[in-house]
Write an enzyme that holds these catalytic residues in place. Structure first.
Site, PDB file in Angstrom:
ATOM      1  N   ASP A 140      36.423 -67.903 -19.360  1.00  0.00           N
ATOM      2  CA  ASP A 140      37.263 -68.464 -18.305  1.00  0.00           C
ATOM      3  C   ASP A 140      38.410 -69.283 -18.895  1.00  0.00           C
ATOM      4  OD1 ASP A 140      37.770 -69.143 -15.439  1.00  0.00           O
ATOM      5  OD2 ASP A 140      37.226 -71.147 -16.109  1.00  0.00           O
ATOM      6  N   ARG A 185      50.763 -63.961  -5.785  1.00  0.00           N
ATOM      7  CA  ARG A 185      50.108 -65.118  -6.410  1.00  0.00           C
ATOM      8  C   ARG A 185      48.807 -64.736  -7.108  1.00  0.00           C
ATOM      9  NH1 ARG A 185      48.675 -68.136  -1.812  1.00  0.00           N
ATOM     10  NH2 ARG A 185      47.832 -69.707  -3.210  1.00  0.00           N
ATOM     11  N   LYS A 186      48.412 -63.479  -7.041  1.00  0.00           N
ATOM     12  CA  LYS A 186      47.195 -63.010  -7.696  1.00  0.00           C
ATOM     13  C   LYS A 186      47.509 -62.495  -9.102  1.00  0.00           C
ATOM     14  CE  LYS A 186      45.004 -61.522  -3.366  1.00  0.00           C
ATOM     15  NZ  LYS A 186      44.410 -60.363  -2.637  1.00  0.00           N
TER      16      LYS A 186
END
Length: 221
Positions: A140, A185-186
């Site tokens: 992450d 925005r992805k």
């Protein structure tokens, strides 16, 4: 588990006393200490970790990314925030080599980040191997970093990981993460975690990040 936790807490409590605070580099008494850059080599790095670091440092297509214990990213002209009240999760120990040992390099042309990762003994899950949550954390962190440098600040919306082969404690692995697609925005990314010699595929992952609306990360997504 209690014994390991006690060692962590004792190390944190004594670091400001008998031991010097590793969070800051040495500086004259009258000067403001500079935050420590954890992306630089330290004595706990294995020969494989050092080798990969040196190889990427020589390749001009890759840029080493400074890393601090208060804010991961250090862009040109910006100083990391240090308030003493918070710590970056992956830099929350005052002892080298026992937790997350890593450094990252960014390739702007490829929108790609490589993270050299060496899990310490305090990241153990199954005996002798890194915890799955620890692996998810560094994936992450690597995915978020490539987006930070390619698209700006973002938050994780979805993270999918396939655990293929466990990572031994102290082993050196290379996390390769890249931006696959941007849709408004992805931001979609893909990631592979491979052994230092590229012979073992440890993990595969995909992630979706969302860049915030105007107003910063506190804005509603």
């Amino acid at each position: 588990m209690l014994y390991g936790l006690d060692r962590i807490l004792r190390g944190h409590r004594t670091s400001a006393g008998a031991q010097s605070d590793r969070r800051f580099s040495a500086a004259p008494c009258c000067a403001k200490p500079e935050p420590r850059d954890y992306s630089l080599p330290n004595p706990t790095w294995s020969p494989d970790t050092k080798r990969l670091y040196e190889e990427l440092s020589r390749d001009r297509s890759w840029r080493r990314l400074p890393s601090y214990d208060s804010h991961l990213h250090h862009r040109a002209g910006m100083s990391p925030e240090v308030d003493g009240k918070t710590r970056l999760f992956t830099r929350n120990l005052d002892q080298d080599g026992v937790g997350f040992e890593y450094c990252m390099f960014y390739n702007e042309a490829e929108k790609r980040t490589l993270c050299i990762f060496q899990p310490g003994p305090y990241t153990e899950g199954p005996k002798g191997y890194a915890h799955g949550g620890c692996i998810a954390t560094i994936i992450d962190e690597t995915a978020g970093t490539v987006i930070e440098y390619s698209s700006g600040a973002s938050v994780t919306a979805n993270l999918n990981i396939n655990y293929r082969n466990p990572i031994p404690l102290g082993a050196t692995v290379l996390i390769d993460c890249r931006v696959e697609k941007v849709d408004g925005r992805k931001v979609f990314t893909s990631c592979q975690v491979r052994s230092h010699d590229d012979t073992v595929l440890h993990n595969e992952a995909t992630a979706l990040f969302i860049t915030p609306k105007s107003g910063g990360l506190k804005a509603k997504l």
